[in-house]
Design a protein around this motif. Structure first.
Motif, PDB file in Angstrom:
ATOM      1  N   ARG A   6      27.144  25.908  37.088  1.00 29.80           N
ATOM      2  CA  ARG A   6      28.325  25.080  37.343  1.00 29.80           C
ATOM      3  C   ARG A   6      29.497  25.515  36.465  1.00 29.80           C
ATOM      4  N   ILE A   7      29.208  25.953  35.239  1.00 30.71           N
ATOM      5  CA  ILE A   7      30.267  26.479  34.364  1.00 30.71           C
ATOM      6  C   ILE A   7      30.862  27.744  34.984  1.00 30.71           C
ATOM      7  N   GLN A   8      29.991  28.633  35.460  1.00 36.70           N
ATOM      8  CA  GLN A   8      30.463  29.874  36.095  1.00 36.70           C
ATOM      9  C   GLN A   8      31.332  29.561  37.308  1.00 36.70           C
ATOM     10  N   GLU A   9      30.945  28.548  38.078  1.00 35.99           N
ATOM     11  CA  GLU A   9      31.738  28.144  39.246  1.00 35.99           C
ATOM     12  C   GLU A   9      33.120  27.652  38.831  1.00 35.99           C
ATOM     13  N   ALA A  10      33.162  26.845  37.781  1.00 36.30           N
ATOM     14  CA  ALA A  10      34.443  26.325  37.284  1.00 36.30           C
ATOM     15  C   ALA A  10      35.336  27.473  36.824  1.00 36.30           C
ATOM     16  N   LEU A  11      34.760  28.436  36.131  1.00 40.05           N
ATOM     17  CA  LEU A  11      35.539  29.588  35.663  1.00 40.05           C
ATOM     18  C   LEU A  11      36.049  30.415  36.836  1.00 40.05           C
ATOM     19  N   ALA A  12      35.234  30.568  37.857  1.00 37.03           N
ATOM     20  CA  ALA A  12      35.654  31.333  39.032  1.00 37.03           C
ATOM     21  C   ALA A  12      36.873  30.686  39.687  1.00 37.03           C
ATOM     22  N   GLY A  13      36.950  29.355  39.611  1.00 34.28           N
ATOM     23  CA  GLY A  13      38.061  28.635  40.219  1.00 34.28           C
ATOM     24  C   GLY A  13      39.395  28.842  39.525  1.00 34.28           C
ATOM     25  N   ILE A  14      39.366  29.219  38.248  1.00 32.71           N
ATOM     26  CA  ILE A  14      40.624  29.425  37.517  1.00 32.71           C
ATOM     27  C   ILE A  14      40.869  30.886  37.149  1.00 32.71           C
ATOM     28  N   ARG A  15      39.886  31.727  37.394  1.00 26.25           N
ATOM     29  CA  ARG A  15      39.979  33.134  36.996  1.00 26.25           C
ATOM     30  C   ARG A  15      41.197  33.834  37.596  1.00 26.25           C
ATOM     31  N   ASP A  16      41.494  33.567  38.871  1.00 26.29           N
ATOM     32  CA  ASP A  16      42.633  34.230  39.527  1.00 26.29           C
ATOM     33  C   ASP A  16      43.946  33.941  38.805  1.00 26.29           C
TER      34      ASP A  16
END
Length: 76
Positions: A6-16
């Motif tokens: 879930r942390i990785q998912e959250a990071l993917a959402g703001i990475r761009d």
């Protein structure tokens, strides 16, 4: 789904958004005992005066929104 996933998912959402400014954020670890996520800010985030703001207002906010058991996000 695990806390780390879930942390990785959250990071993917703001990475761009972070990458648009030449930086990036990488998941390092999660300490279940202290409820702390450790991340590494890379690229142009290194040495940038706004990186603390990015960490607390961007990364920490996004992670806590998706993973409410997380209490802290720290740079590694």
């Amino acid at each position: 789904m695990s806390v780390e996933d879930r942390i990785q998912e959250a990071l993917a959402g703001i990475r761009d958004a972070i990458q648009m400014d030449g930086g990036d954020v990488e998941f390092v670890s999660y300490d279940d005992e202290t409820k702390t996520v450790y991340v590494s800010l890379t690229g142009s985030c290194v040495g940038c005066p706004a990186s603390v703001l990015t960490l607390k207002m961007g990364v920490e906010r996004a992670i806590k929104a998706q993973v409410p058991e997380v209490e802290n996000v720290e740079a590694y």
